[in-house]
Structures are given as C-alpha cells and as structure tokens.
Design an enzyme around this catalytic site. Structure first.
Site, mmCIF file in Angstrom:
data_model
loop_
_atom_site.group_PDB
_atom_site.id
_atom_site.type_symbol
_atom_site.label_atom_id
_atom_site.label_comp_id
_atom_site.label_asym_id
_atom_site.label_seq_id
_atom_site.Cartn_x
_atom_site.Cartn_y
_atom_site.Cartn_z
ATOM 1 N N CYS A 1 0.802 -1.003 0.047
ATOM 2 C CA CYS A 1 0.058 0.141 -0.021
ATOM 3 C C CYS A 1 0.916 1.276 0.053
ATOM 4 O O CYS A 1 1.350 1.612 1.148
ATOM 5 C CB CYS A 1 -0.946 0.014 1.136
ATOM 6 S SG CYS A 1 -2.103 1.351 1.198
ATOM 7 N N CYS B 1 -0.509 4.244 2.095
ATOM 8 C CA CYS B 1 -0.365 3.782 3.512
ATOM 9 C C CYS B 1 1.121 4.189 4.034
ATOM 10 O O CYS B 1 1.448 4.697 5.146
ATOM 11 C CB CYS B 1 -0.815 2.378 3.827
ATOM 12 S SG CYS B 1 -2.259 2.026 3.311
ATOM 13 N N ASP B 2 2.177 3.532 3.241
ATOM 14 C CA ASP B 2 3.562 3.494 3.802
ATOM 15 C C ASP B 2 4.411 4.382 2.986
ATOM 16 O O ASP B 2 5.654 4.667 3.312
ATOM 17 C CB ASP B 2 3.903 1.931 3.457
ATOM 18 C CG ASP B 2 2.833 1.123 4.738
ATOM 19 O OD1 ASP B 2 2.534 1.575 5.490
ATOM 20 O OD2 ASP B 2 2.949 -0.141 4.049
#
Ligand code: NAP
Length: 301
Positions: free
Chosen positions: A129, A132-133
């Site tokens: 992701c 997200c990261d």
C-alpha cells in the site's frame, strides 16, 4: 432475525446497505477489518461520476457514515461460514446471526509475489500500500512492481515522495490506463524496468536491494529501501466454497443480476466474476444485489 446480512463493508457492500435500509429492511453489515475495502488506499479518485477529486479515505468515510445514519447495524467480525436453509445463518468468529438473505461483498486481497522472505520483510521494506506506507520512504529509492492501475497510481504517488522510483513490470506494455502511463513518463525521477521479475529480496532485518531477472535470465541488483508490490488482487471466498459456486480463480459465479447458485444468497463487487472491477461497478452491483434481495424477501411475505 435480519432481512439482509451483508458480508463486507467495501463500496459494494455499503451501497447494498443503503438500498436495503431505504427499503426499510433490517440490515446487518459484517466486516472483518475496517470499512472502505480497497478504495481506502486510493489517494485520489478521479473516475467516479461527479466526484472528480475525492480521496479514497474521504469517499469511504462519507459512505460509511451515510450507511450508519440510515440505521444499519455494523459489526466488525470475521465471517467464517454461511449456512443455507429457510433461515440463513452467518457464523463469525464472535457469534452467529440469522437472516432471510445474504449478500456477499467480500472483495479481494493483495496478491503476493510468492518469493522468499516476502512475508518476513512486510513492514521492513515490503509493502502492498503506497498511500499507507509511502511516507516512510521520503527521499529514498523505492520500486513498484506490477503493470496495472494500482502499480501506475502507486508509482505516480511515490514519485512525489521518494527520491527515485523504479517501476518493474514483467512485460513491456502496461495493463493499466494509458493516461496514467503518460503522467508517469513526465516524471524525472522514474526508471522503467520492463520484461523483468523480482526474484530475490536482499537485506538483513530490512530490505536493502532486490534482484530482478529479465526474460533472457540476466540478473540485475537494484538498491532500494522500499518495494511496493501491486500485482493484482485475489478473491477471499474460500470459506464459502462448500455452498457457493466459485470459478477456478475463486471468484463467485453470478450473472449481472448478482444471484449466486443458492436462492437468497447474492454477491456484489469485486468478489463476483466480472470484466470491469471499478468503484462505479462495485456501487452498481451493490444496488442490484440489494434490489434482488429485497424482491426475494417481498415475494416470500
Ligand atoms: P491488475 O489490473 O490485475 O494488474 C496486475 C498487474 O500485476 C498486471 O500488470 C500483471 O502483469 C502483474 N502481475 C500479476 N502477477 C504478477 C507476478 N506474479 N509477478 C509480476 N507481475 C505480476 O491489478 P490492479 O492493478 O491491482 O487492479 C485491480 C483492478 O482494480 C483492475 O480492474 C484495475 O483497473 C482496478 N483499479 C482501478 C483503479 C482506478 O480506477 N482508479 C485504481 C486501481 C485499480 P500482466 O499485465 O503481465 O498480467
């Protein structure tokens, strides 16, 4: 006893809930993780009608609140089995619920590359992701693997965060939209690595490089601290295989009316066998499956 139990709180399941509640049906949504499904990881949605610039998180949160405000019961419990009968039963890790109908909106999960140390290095350089990261890789060198829309969107996002982005694809043509490829080609910190597979992950406790192998079998080491794997999705329907007909890839077999092989059990969204898996088709399936469930209930009154 519920009228409709919906398994999955992604866009298709939540849309089904809206239709169910607006028809005054008693609706329960069961979700294993968090609401929103895959769209929650999309930075910006650009292809949903009349919402040209909304983040996946805002879209999912607005939809979730809309469903809650309509009086839907929502529980965060993983469904492990469904049983057919005059009353259908949904069994979760925490309990069991009876319903007249079930709508399966189970979506898909990330496909793994299936190479050594992939699991071990998740959170230590390996991610599925980018939105997200990605922030952890500010000014670092990273790679994205895949050739679909997710890989292209991830690479675009990471170009604005990371120092350099390698986009590694096993062919020399992308499956994803041409417009996204054009946007990527305008970036000055991307390198396309075509006709290559990631075959090895290196690093002690954190990823430090990957080995890519081209079609001729030549290996090349690419020094990166983050690898974003975007090689597609796989459905999560194995728990239902005893009862529901699945295709060879595990998608639930159902035509456009969303009826499965079991009367009163419907499917919507990415979990269904279909050609186009998009937000708009997920919402469409949600509406159709709920309408069919409502018709099924009303015909049996
Ligand atoms: P996808 O379209 O299925 O693409 C998967 C990519 O990964 C393909 O390019 C495939 O290569 C490659 N791949 C598969 N297995 C591999 C392996 N073992 N090793 C290396 N490469 C591998 O998946 P996705 O990008 O996750 O998209 C899923 C669906 O969501 C699609 O329908 C997509 O259009 C949709 N989506 C839409 C949006 C949007 O509309 N904004 C955003 C994201 C996703 P090949 O091409 O060679 O098969």
């Amino acid at each position: 006893m519920y009228d409709i139990i919906i398994v999955g709180a992604g866009p298709s399941g939540l849309t089904a809930a809206i239709y169910g509640r607006r028809a005054n049906k008693k609706v329960l949504v069961l979700e294993a993780l968090s609401y929103g499904g895959q769209i929650i990881n999309t930075l910006k949605i650009e292809n949903y009608p009349a919402a040209p610039n909304i983040s996946g998180f805002d879209f999912a949160t607005t939809l979730y609140n809309q469903v809650k405000d309509l009086g839907t019961d929502i529980k965060f419990e993983k469904v492990i089995e469904i049983k057919d009968g005059i009353e259908k039963e949904v069994i979760t890790t925490k309990g069991s619920y009876k319903s007249k109908t079930i709508i399966l909106a189970t979506g898909c999960e990330n496909r793994k590359l299936g190479i050594d140390r992939e699991e071990e290095l998740i959170g230590r350089g390996v991610s599925y992701c980018a939105t997200c990261d990605g922030g952890f890789y500010k000014d670092k060198d990273v790679a994205v693997v895949g050739g679909g829309n997710t890989a292209l969107e991830d690479a675009l996002y990471l170009c604005d965060v990371a120092n350099k982005v390698y986009l590694i694809h096993r062919r020399d043509e992308f499956r994803g939209e041409e417009g996204l490829v054009d946007k990527l080609k305008e970036k000055n910190n991307i390198e396309f690595v075509y006709n290559s597979n990631v075959t090895k992950l290196n690093g002690d406790d954190k990823l430090s490089s990957v080995i890519v192998t081209d079609k001729e079998g030549n290996d090349k080491e690419i020094m990166i601290s983050g690898l974003f794997i975007a090689v597609g999705k796989i459905p999560e329907n194995e728990n239902f295989r005893k009862l529901i007909n699945l295709d060879d890839s595990g998608y639930i077999i159902a035509p456009e009316n969303c009826h499965t092989n079991v009367e009163g059990i419907f499917v919507c969204g990415d979990a269904r066998v279909k050609e186009v898996r998009q937000l708009v088709t997920a919402a469409s399936d949600g509406a159709i499956s709920a309408t069919e469930a409502i018709r099924y209930i009303n015909e049996r009154k």
